[in-house]
Design a protein around this motif. Structure first.
Motif, PDB file in Angstrom:
ATOM      1  N   ALA A 182      -3.244   4.470   5.631  1.00 15.49           N
ATOM      2  CA  ALA A 182      -3.418   5.306   6.807  1.00 15.49           C
ATOM      3  C   ALA A 182      -4.020   6.663   6.454  1.00 15.49           C
ATOM      4  O   ALA A 182      -4.829   7.210   7.203  1.00 15.49           O
ATOM      5  N   THR A 183      -3.639   7.204   5.303  1.00 15.54           N
ATOM      6  CA  THR A 183      -4.088   8.528   4.900  1.00 15.54           C
ATOM      7  C   THR A 183      -5.493   8.508   4.311  1.00 15.54           C
ATOM      8  O   THR A 183      -6.320   9.389   4.600  1.00 15.54           O
ATOM      9  N   ARG A 184      -5.777   7.477   3.511  1.00 15.47           N
ATOM     10  CA  ARG A 184      -7.068   7.453   2.803  1.00 15.47           C
ATOM     11  C   ARG A 184      -8.082   6.502   3.435  1.00 15.47           C
ATOM     12  O   ARG A 184      -9.173   6.314   2.901  1.00 15.47           O
ATOM     13  N   ASP A 185      -7.729   5.933   4.571  1.00 13.01           N
ATOM     14  CA  ASP A 185      -8.663   5.159   5.386  1.00 13.01           C
ATOM     15  C   ASP A 185      -9.298   3.987   4.638  1.00 13.01           C
ATOM     16  O   ASP A 185     -10.504   3.927   4.437  1.00 13.01           O
ATOM     17  N   TYR A 186      -8.467   3.034   4.214  1.00 11.05           N
ATOM     18  CA  TYR A 186      -8.964   1.794   3.646  1.00 11.05           C
ATOM     19  C   TYR A 186      -8.037   0.673   4.072  1.00 11.05           C
ATOM     20  O   TYR A 186      -6.940   0.915   4.586  1.00 11.05           O
ATOM     21  N   PHE A 187      -8.482  -0.561   3.890  1.00  8.16           N
ATOM     22  CA  PHE A 187      -7.664  -1.718   4.258  1.00  8.16           C
ATOM     23  C   PHE A 187      -7.843  -2.779   3.185  1.00  8.16           C
ATOM     24  O   PHE A 187      -8.839  -3.491   3.153  1.00  8.16           O
TER      25      PHE A 187
ATOM     26  N   ILE B 244      -0.642  -7.709   4.886  1.00  4.47           N
ATOM     27  CA  ILE B 244      -1.000  -6.432   5.491  1.00  4.47           C
ATOM     28  C   ILE B 244      -1.746  -6.671   6.798  1.00  4.47           C
ATOM     29  O   ILE B 244      -2.353  -7.730   7.001  1.00  4.47           O
ATOM     30  N   ALA B 245      -1.664  -5.715   7.684  1.00  7.00           N
ATOM     31  CA  ALA B 245      -2.369  -5.770   8.962  1.00  7.00           C
ATOM     32  C   ALA B 245      -2.655  -4.345   9.402  1.00  7.00           C
ATOM     33  O   ALA B 245      -2.001  -3.404   8.958  1.00  7.00           O
ATOM     34  N   ALA B 246      -3.620  -4.185  10.303  1.00  9.13           N
ATOM     35  CA  ALA B 246      -3.948  -2.850  10.791  1.00  9.13           C
ATOM     36  C   ALA B 246      -4.479  -2.932  12.213  1.00  9.13           C
ATOM     37  O   ALA B 246      -5.055  -3.933  12.626  1.00  9.13           O
ATOM     38  N   GLY B 247      -4.258  -1.862  12.967  1.00  9.81           N
ATOM     39  CA  GLY B 247      -4.771  -1.785  14.319  1.00  9.81           C
ATOM     40  C   GLY B 247      -3.792  -2.178  15.393  1.00  9.81           C
ATOM     41  O   GLY B 247      -4.043  -1.956  16.577  1.00  9.81           O
ATOM     42  N   MET B 248      -2.649  -2.780  15.033  1.00  6.88           N
ATOM     43  CA  MET B 248      -1.654  -3.167  16.021  1.00  6.88           C
ATOM     44  C   MET B 248      -0.635  -2.039  16.182  1.00  6.88           C
ATOM     45  O   MET B 248      -0.205  -1.446  15.201  1.00  6.88           O
ATOM     46  N   THR B 249      -0.223  -1.770  17.404  1.00  6.57           N
ATOM     47  CA  THR B 249       0.716  -0.680  17.624  1.00  6.57           C
ATOM     48  C   THR B 249       2.165  -1.137  17.654  1.00  6.57           C
ATOM     49  O   THR B 249       3.069  -0.304  17.570  1.00  6.57           O
ATOM     50  N   THR B 250       2.405  -2.445  17.781  1.00  8.11           N
ATOM     51  CA  THR B 250       3.782  -2.929  17.812  1.00  8.11           C
ATOM     52  C   THR B 250       4.011  -3.979  16.726  1.00  8.11           C
ATOM     53  O   THR B 250       3.082  -4.671  16.304  1.00  8.11           O
ATOM     54  N   ALA B 251       5.264  -4.084  16.304  1.00  3.78           N
ATOM     55  CA  ALA B 251       5.620  -5.085  15.301  1.00  3.78           C
ATOM     56  C   ALA B 251       5.347  -6.485  15.831  1.00  3.78           C
ATOM     57  O   ALA B 251       4.920  -7.365  15.095  1.00  3.78           O
TER      58      ALA B 251
ATOM     59  N   GLY C   7      -6.833   7.023   9.522  1.00  2.00           N
ATOM     60  CA  GLY C   7      -7.693   5.890   9.184  1.00  2.00           C
ATOM     61  C   GLY C   7      -8.270   5.264  10.437  1.00  2.00           C
ATOM     62  O   GLY C   7      -7.701   5.397  11.532  1.00  2.00           O
ATOM     63  N   GLN C   8      -9.366   4.553  10.305  1.00  4.03           N
ATOM     64  CA  GLN C   8     -10.083   4.059  11.483  1.00  4.03           C
ATOM     65  C   GLN C   8      -9.263   3.113  12.341  1.00  4.03           C
ATOM     66  O   GLN C   8      -9.537   2.955  13.534  1.00  4.03           O
ATOM     67  N   PHE C   9      -8.223   2.482  11.789  1.00  5.89           N
ATOM     68  CA  PHE C   9      -7.431   1.554  12.570  1.00  5.89           C
ATOM     69  C   PHE C   9      -6.152   2.165  13.114  1.00  5.89           C
ATOM     70  O   PHE C   9      -5.413   1.528  13.858  1.00  5.89           O
TER      71      PHE C   9
END
Length: 228
Positions: free
Chosen positions: A140-145, A173-180, A214-216
């Motif tokens: 989240a801090t360094r913007d990578y996935f 890992i996952a990114a862009g989702m706001t809920t579990a 990060g972008q997501f």
């Protein structure tokens, strides 16, 4: 900055004990963006072991005061870190991840056409919890996935730095989702990730959620292990 409401790509990595000669764990995993990505299940040699596990009782967060959190590696992501304590709503989403994984394990499911029977629940392990938090906040801090951070630190490196000696270990890992629930739904639809969550060999779990620039926006990490 515009952020997608959800991305459908995430990545998985599994490492099995003594399943390769000098080949370390790698991932050709999903790419961050709109591509679905592959669904890699990669094996490799881990010097101090790694494989998969299960047994015990789930939803145990009583390890919040474990000495693990006082270590130099884990203190920056501890609930009681000296500056800006870990947000309670992040912690509640991590606990929800464990609850949802254990609900899935209790009922059994089908992963990509492969029946996966009900298996024992997982417990939250402080070292795995630390490793998952470290990775989510770093992405989240360094913007990578990616499973590996920009310096090449792998999931297994993080687990070891957090004090976890394993005979089995894995990471989703996952990114862009706001809920579990949304993150879980994406993982459940992917055979490899689903099988990781349903593995009868894992016994312990770590959940990491973080938001950042990060972008997501939102980043999720699940770590799985079976201790030596």
């Amino acid at each position: 900055m515009l952020r997608p409401a959800q991305i459908v790509c995430c990545a998985l990595l599994i490492c099995l004990t003594n399943c390769g000669d000098d080949e370390g764990p790698t991932s050709d995993g999903g790419t961050a963006g709109t591509d679905t990505g592959s669904d890699p299940s990669v094996t490799g040699d881990a010097s101090d072991g790694s494989s998969e596990g299960s047994d015990s009782e789930g939803s145990d967060t009583s390890s919040a005061n474990d000495p693990v959190w006082d270590s130099a590696y884990c203190q920056p992501v501890a609930d009681n870190r000296p500056v800006n304590p870990w947000p309670g709503d992040w912690g509640s989403r991590e606990q929800e991840l464990l609850d949802l994984v254990n609900a899935l394990r209790a009922q059994g499911t089908t992963c990509g056409g492969t029946p996966m029977p009900a298996v024992n629940p997982l417990t939250m392990n402080p070292s795995l919890h630390c490793a998952a938090r470290v990775h989510s906040i770093d992405m989240a801090t360094r913007d990578y996935f990616s499973h590996d951070n920009p310096e090449g630190e792998s999931p297994f490196d993080r687990m070891q730095k957090a004090g976890y000696s394993f005979m089995a270990a894995g990471e989703n890992i996952a990114a862009g989702m706001t809920t579990a629930a949304d993150a879980m739904d994406t993982w459940e639809q992917s055979p490899g990730h689903c099988q990781n969550m349903m593995s009868p060999d894992y016994t312990e779990f770590g959940g990491g959620f973080a938001e950042g620039e990060g972008q997501f926006g939102s980043y999720w990490t699940q770590t799985f292990g079976r201790p030596l």
